[in-house]
Design an enzyme around this catalytic site. Sequence first.
Site, short mmCIF file in Angstrom:
data_model
loop_
_atom_site.label_atom_id
_atom_site.label_comp_id
_atom_site.label_asym_id
_atom_site.label_seq_id
_atom_site.Cartn_x
_atom_site.Cartn_y
_atom_site.Cartn_z
N HIS A 451 24.15 18.78 28.37
CA HIS A 451 23.60 17.86 27.45
C HIS A 451 23.05 16.55 28.39
O HIS A 451 22.16 15.94 27.81
CB HIS A 451 24.45 17.58 26.57
CG HIS A 451 23.93 17.78 25.16
ND1 HIS A 451 22.57 17.02 24.79
CD2 HIS A 451 24.21 18.01 23.93
CE1 HIS A 451 22.34 17.13 23.43
NE2 HIS A 451 23.38 17.87 22.99
N ARG A 452 23.28 16.51 29.48
CA ARG A 452 22.82 15.51 30.29
C ARG A 452 21.37 15.63 30.70
O ARG A 452 20.91 14.68 30.69
CB ARG A 452 23.74 15.11 31.47
CG ARG A 452 25.16 14.60 31.20
CD ARG A 452 26.07 14.40 32.64
NE ARG A 452 26.03 15.99 33.18
CZ ARG A 452 26.74 16.12 34.35
NH1 ARG A 452 27.26 15.14 34.92
NH2 ARG A 452 26.72 17.42 34.76
#
Length: 480
Positions: A451-452
Amino acid sequence: MTSALQVFMLPDLGEGLTEAELINWLVAVGDEIRVDQPIAEVETAKSVVEVPSPYAGTVAELHGEPGQTLDVGKPLISVARVGSLAGAGADDAAPAPSPDEEPVVETAAANAYREEEKAGSGNVLIGYGTPGGAGQSRRTRAPRQLSVVEPAEAPDLDLSLLRTRVPGKLGAVISPLVRRMAREHGVDLGDLHGSGDSGLIMRRDVEAAISSPDVDARPVVEASPVAEPSRAVGDTPAGTDSRTGLPISARTPVKGVRKVVAANMTRSRQEIPEATVWVDVDATALVELRAGLKKSDPHNAPGLLAFIARFVTAGLKRFPELNTRIEAAADGAQEIVAFDGINLGFAAQTDRGLTVPSIRNAEKLSARELDAEIRRLTAVVREGKGTPEQLGSGTFTLNNYGVFGVDGSAAIINHPEVAILGVGRIMDKPWVVGGELAVRKVTELTLTFDHRVCDGGTAAGFLRFVADAIENPGSVLAEL
């Protein structure tokens, strides 16, 4: 006067590893060997590698036994120079150097490439050149280093500084080799009372515990004001788990492929804030397309996984955020590294464990070419011959766990990649087609992503693109 022995240290075999397991010796003491001749098979992270010798001469000593784990940078083999043993008797064939004489270690780390070019060798290892040929390798004396030895070999060592002890739990252990031996054989050091000075646990103590597993290795001592309470022999059988009370049927050291997989998966879960999205897909059209190709050309029709791989590479071109890696910049901040190309990894189960070979520049290949590479690399890794480049260069992983008969899985990302796509089994399911219920070939796609590097919209867009391609393969392939 310098030593006639050339000591070959176990090199880093290109994977940044600190150790390797010795599988098999390919030479014996007394054998005459040549430069680049394979001398041993060692198991690295995910492959079995033949290690070639950078020296020619007579094998003087083999430093290790099959099954033993060797540290990178430690001696692997000692080779006497050609002719150095001529006329020598059995007792003086390999005289030990005097105490003030340091062994000469031949290195060519700074000139490895130049030496390789001169010698014409294709087997030069990282950190080693080939000393033969027209080139002359430079000799440097190995720096003196403090070795970790048993107390009997160094009686003047200060045990209070070197031993490791937790009062009431672990006995004093000076040698990391002793600790490793105990760990690999499931010997609890807390159950041992060392026979060395101040209760020091020696190698012979661990060996005795291994050879007599049914006998408590810690002797009963007389009670005294300073002695820790003794435990009577038989209170807890050596083959019984103290927590559950159940008999222990086996202890299997975590090493080789399993050790590397465990470390990589642990790091992935610790470092990557992952999220998972999934979708059910009607794969009927793809199955029919492949069946038609197989009917017309039974021997050259690509497999279903090759088609999906082709759709994945096309999807990564549209959503390149999933084909990246996160690294720490020079100032300590994180940065996203993008690539001009796709090295598509695919999970392959082998007798030695799970491996992930990668197809380099997969975006340039057709479905038929991808199929050929998948088959070729699968055969390579199942033979244990995968190279570090093949096993460690992926940028995105495709995992076909449907072959195991399961529908879906929230897979762990193959660190340092940022996403992995899983494909479940294709099975008949009721499906609505044109407002009517029908039986269709349905599979589940599961995408786990970091998700980064992107948000759910990007991940969903990629997943939907691949799903649409599977449902309408003809139109998508025509555009690729």
